[in-house]
Design a protein around this motif. Structure first.
Motif, PDB file in Angstrom:
ATOM      1  N   ARG A   1      -4.811   6.148  -9.781  1.00  0.00           N
ATOM      2  CA  ARG A   1      -5.055   7.271  -8.868  1.00  0.00           C
ATOM      3  C   ARG A   1      -4.451   7.034  -7.481  1.00  0.00           C
ATOM      4  O   ARG A   1      -3.935   7.963  -6.844  1.00  0.00           O
ATOM      5  CB  ARG A   1      -6.554   7.532  -8.744  1.00  0.00           C
ATOM      6  N   LEU A   2      -4.515   5.796  -6.995  1.00  0.00           N
ATOM      7  CA  LEU A   2      -3.951   5.504  -5.674  1.00  0.00           C
ATOM      8  C   LEU A   2      -2.443   5.721  -5.669  1.00  0.00           C
ATOM      9  O   LEU A   2      -1.882   6.232  -4.690  1.00  0.00           O
ATOM     10  CB  LEU A   2      -4.278   4.065  -5.274  1.00  0.00           C
ATOM     11  N   TRP A   3      -1.788   5.342  -6.749  1.00  0.00           N
ATOM     12  CA  TRP A   3      -0.329   5.538  -6.837  1.00  0.00           C
ATOM     13  C   TRP A   3       0.010   7.025  -6.841  1.00  0.00           C
ATOM     14  O   TRP A   3       0.979   7.457  -6.200  1.00  0.00           O
ATOM     15  CB  TRP A   3       0.186   4.847  -8.097  1.00  0.00           C
ATOM     16  N   LEU A   4      -0.790   7.827  -7.527  1.00  0.00           N
ATOM     17  CA  LEU A   4      -0.556   9.267  -7.561  1.00  0.00           C
ATOM     18  C   LEU A   4      -0.763   9.886  -6.177  1.00  0.00           C
ATOM     19  O   LEU A   4       0.026  10.725  -5.738  1.00  0.00           O
ATOM     20  CB  LEU A   4      -1.491   9.925  -8.582  1.00  0.00           C
ATOM     21  N   ILE A   5      -1.818   9.461  -5.474  1.00  0.00           N
ATOM     22  CA  ILE A   5      -2.062   9.972  -4.121  1.00  0.00           C
ATOM     23  C   ILE A   5      -0.930   9.569  -3.192  1.00  0.00           C
ATOM     24  O   ILE A   5      -0.435  10.377  -2.392  1.00  0.00           O
ATOM     25  CB  ILE A   5      -3.410   9.444  -3.581  1.00  0.00           C
ATOM     26  N   CYS A   6      -0.489   8.308  -3.299  1.00  0.00           N
ATOM     27  CA  CYS A   6       0.589   7.811  -2.445  1.00  0.00           C
ATOM     28  C   CYS A   6       1.867   8.618  -2.637  1.00  0.00           C
ATOM     29  O   CYS A   6       2.532   9.006  -1.675  1.00  0.00           O
ATOM     30  CB  CYS A   6       0.841   6.327  -2.741  1.00  0.00           C
ATOM     31  N   ASN A   7       2.220   8.902  -3.897  1.00  0.00           N
ATOM     32  CA  ASN A   7       3.436   9.674  -4.157  1.00  0.00           C
ATOM     33  C   ASN A   7       3.325  11.104  -3.647  1.00  0.00           C
ATOM     34  O   ASN A   7       4.308  11.684  -3.192  1.00  0.00           O
ATOM     35  CB  ASN A   7       3.739   9.667  -5.657  1.00  0.00           C
ATOM     36  N   THR A   8       2.117  11.661  -3.697  1.00  0.00           N
ATOM     37  CA  THR A   8       1.929  13.001  -3.155  1.00  0.00           C
ATOM     38  C   THR A   8       2.079  12.998  -1.631  1.00  0.00           C
ATOM     39  O   THR A   8       2.661  13.925  -1.045  1.00  0.00           O
ATOM     40  CB  THR A   8       0.541  13.546  -3.544  1.00  0.00           C
ATOM     41  N   ILE A   9       1.583  11.958  -0.990  1.00  0.00           N
ATOM     42  CA  ILE A   9       1.775  11.813   0.460  1.00  0.00           C
ATOM     43  C   ILE A   9       3.252  11.709   0.792  1.00  0.00           C
ATOM     44  O   ILE A   9       3.754  12.349   1.730  1.00  0.00           O
ATOM     45  CB  ILE A   9       1.011  10.574   0.982  1.00  0.00           C
ATOM     46  N   VAL A  10       3.987  10.900   0.012  1.00  0.00           N
ATOM     47  CA  VAL A  10       5.419  10.740   0.238  1.00  0.00           C
ATOM     48  C   VAL A  10       6.148  12.073   0.062  1.00  0.00           C
ATOM     49  O   VAL A  10       7.044  12.411   0.847  1.00  0.00           O
ATOM     50  CB  VAL A  10       5.994   9.668  -0.716  1.00  0.00           C
ATOM     51  N   PHE A  11       5.763  12.844  -0.945  1.00  0.00           N
ATOM     52  CA  PHE A  11       6.384  14.161  -1.156  1.00  0.00           C
ATOM     53  C   PHE A  11       6.206  15.030   0.087  1.00  0.00           C
ATOM     54  O   PHE A  11       7.157  15.684   0.545  1.00  0.00           O
ATOM     55  CB  PHE A  11       5.754  14.833  -2.378  1.00  0.00           C
ATOM     56  N   GLN A  12       5.002  15.043   0.648  1.00  0.00           N
ATOM     57  CA  GLN A  12       4.747  15.841   1.843  1.00  0.00           C
ATOM     58  C   GLN A  12       5.491  15.289   3.057  1.00  0.00           C
ATOM     59  O   GLN A  12       6.005  16.047   3.880  1.00  0.00           O
ATOM     60  CB  GLN A  12       3.239  15.891   2.124  1.00  0.00           C
ATOM     61  N   GLN A  13       5.553  13.959   3.164  1.00  0.00           N
ATOM     62  CA  GLN A  13       6.266  13.349   4.290  1.00  0.00           C
ATOM     63  C   GLN A  13       7.730  13.757   4.313  1.00  0.00           C
ATOM     64  O   GLN A  13       8.296  14.040   5.374  1.00  0.00           O
ATOM     65  CB  GLN A  13       6.172  11.827   4.214  1.00  0.00           C
ATOM     66  N   PHE A  14       8.358  13.777   3.152  1.00  0.00           N
ATOM     67  CA  PHE A  14       9.782  14.080   3.115  1.00  0.00           C
ATOM     68  C   PHE A  14      10.074  15.560   3.296  1.00  0.00           C
ATOM     69  O   PHE A  14      11.207  15.928   3.619  1.00  0.00           O
ATOM     70  CB  PHE A  14      10.417  13.519   1.839  1.00  0.00           C
TER      71      PHE A  14
END
Length: 454
Positions: free
Chosen positions: A232-245
């Motif tokens: 779950r942490l990896w999924l949240i992290c990737n979603t944060i990265v998507f928003q950051q970019f």
């Protein structure tokens, strides 16, 4: 282990930093100016540009896991020859990407899309192995910090050079500001950048030594993916990265349009704004380790996100008032720079969590998919931004501000990333609830230097 000396010389560290310097001279130009080149110099309709950016970036994004898989199968000794052999093709692809051939409208679209896809694919095939080379050069934590520090310096120098020199160089080398002059100027400028980039990549392949190369290995990709998507942490992290970019793509790819269509400025002012963004982002990223140690990673992340949100709201309120915009823009770039390294600390923590749960962590694939996510985000954002230009009936030759165009550009440059920043804040709250206390997040110089990704 090879027969090379264990100690890494300063020359080798500088050579490693040359890789990210070359990356940001080539890829940084496409990130900041490719849409501008397509619409204002090559004369491609904005709606067509939207599809070019989306298709090319999504295709390119899937090259990262593919080349990562190839490197795993071939082993670490495969990396240096790969970088050496791809240096010239990458330079040629970069040059063709900005070569304005006199074609029909349909021919221009096909040429632009084809060259951008090829450039992105070759770039992935050289830059992903480059990122994997550092841990093979040394096992010393201190020297890995040094390597990533030199890489960060190369990254920032490249970004600054592109932001500061592109518009003046195009005008000077082309001999004027007409479309024909600009086309000649961009051709000469990119040719010079490509030649410099080739030399820099060859320096990496010549001087950087994989003292601890990985051995050829084969993984069950389906099993590895199943493990990752249970994290779950990896999924949240990737979603944060998507928003950051989304924020990064709008900040660097659309600033010049906001300056022209909302503030009533010139292309030169747009270039100056991008230079300011590069300087402020570097300052924010440099302050990140200090803030993280003093206040904690989570508080730093929440503060950086809040600053970006306040900056975007301020831009909406200021409208075309330049002083107010500049104050908000500086705060935005500082906040974005402060936040950018933290997502990679989150990624490392998520991978460590996966290792604790399933015993593998799937680090290689986890990092390559994270890169894929960032590129898909930029591709989707570029698509949306180009559609904003199309719906706003953007005219590169118009000297009069159009209210419809200004509204659509504002939507792309301010409102879209503002929504992403709000989503990031919610995701940080979710991360905190899943992860627990912030003391579980290690603050290391190495992880904080990873923001010079690409």
């Amino acid at each position: 282990m090879t027969g090379q000396p264990n100690e890494i010389s300063r020359r080798e560290k500088v050579a490693y930093g040359c890789g990210d310097l070359s990356s940001n001279l080539m890829w940084g130009l496409t990130s900041a100016y490719l849409m501008f080149y397509y619409t204002d110099i090559y004369g491609i309709p904005a709606a067509s540009v939207a599809w070019i950016l989306l298709i090319a970036r999504v295709f390119d994004a899937f090259c990262d896991p593919a080349i990562g898989w190839v490197v795993d199968r071939k082993g670490g000794l495969f990396i240096r020859p790969l970088i050496r052999n791809l240096a010239i093709p990458l330079g040629i692809a970069d040059f063709f990407c900005f070569l304005p051939l006199p074609l029909s409208p349909t021919g221009k679209i096909l040429w632009a899309g084809g060259t951008y896809i090829i450039f992105g694919a070759v770039y992935s095939c050289i830059n992903t192995p480059y990122g994997a080379l550092a841990p093979m050069m040394t096992k010393s934590a201190r020297e890995r910090v040094d390597l990533n520090s030199f890489r960060m310096m190369g990254c920032q120098v490249g970004q600054f050079c592109i932001a500061a020199s592109t518009i003046p160089a195009i005008t000077w080398l082309g001999g004027g500001s007409s479309i024909a002059h600009r086309q000649r100027g961009i051709t000469i400028f990119v040719l010079l950048l490509s030649c410099v980039g080739i030399v820099l990549w060859r320096m990496v392949s010549t001087n950087c030594v994989a003292r601890y190369p990985t051995t050829p290995a084969r993984h069950d990709i389906r099993k590895t993916l199943r493990l990752l998507f249970k994290n779950r942490l990896w999924l949240i992290c990737n979603t944060i990265v998507f928003q950051q970019f989304i924020v990064i793509a709008a900040l660097y790819g659309f600033a010049i349009y906001y300056v022209k269509c909302v503030l009533g400025g010139t292309d030169a002012l747009g270039g100056a704004i991008l230079t300011l963004a590069s300087v402020c982002s570097f300052t924010g990223a440099s302050f990140c380790p200090i803030s993280s140690r003093r206040f904690g990673i989570m508080k730093t992340a929440f503060a950086a996100t809040a600053v970006q949100g306040i900056a975007y709201v301020t831009m909406l309120l200021c409208g075309a008032w330049l002083p107010g915009f500049l104050i908000a823009f500086v705060a935005l770039a500082l906040g974005q720079g402060l936040m950018s390294p933290i997502s990679y600390v989150f990624l490392a923590a998520a991978i460590d969590n996966g290792r604790a749960v399933d015993g593998t962590g799937a680090a290689g694939l986890a990092y390559s998919i994270n890169t894929l996510i960032s590129k898909v985000s930029m591709g989707v954002t570029g698509f949306v931004l180009a559609l904003c230009l199309s719906y706003g009936h953007y005219d590169a030759t118009s000297l009069v501000l159009n209210q419809s165009t200004a509204a659509w550009v504002t939507a792309g440059f301010v409102i879209l990333p503002l929504v992403s920043v709000i989503i990031q804040y919610v995701l940080l709250l979710l991360w905190k609830s899943v992860r627990g206390t912030e003391r579980e997040l290690p603050v290391t110089s190495r992880s904080l230097c990873l923001h010079c990704k690409k």
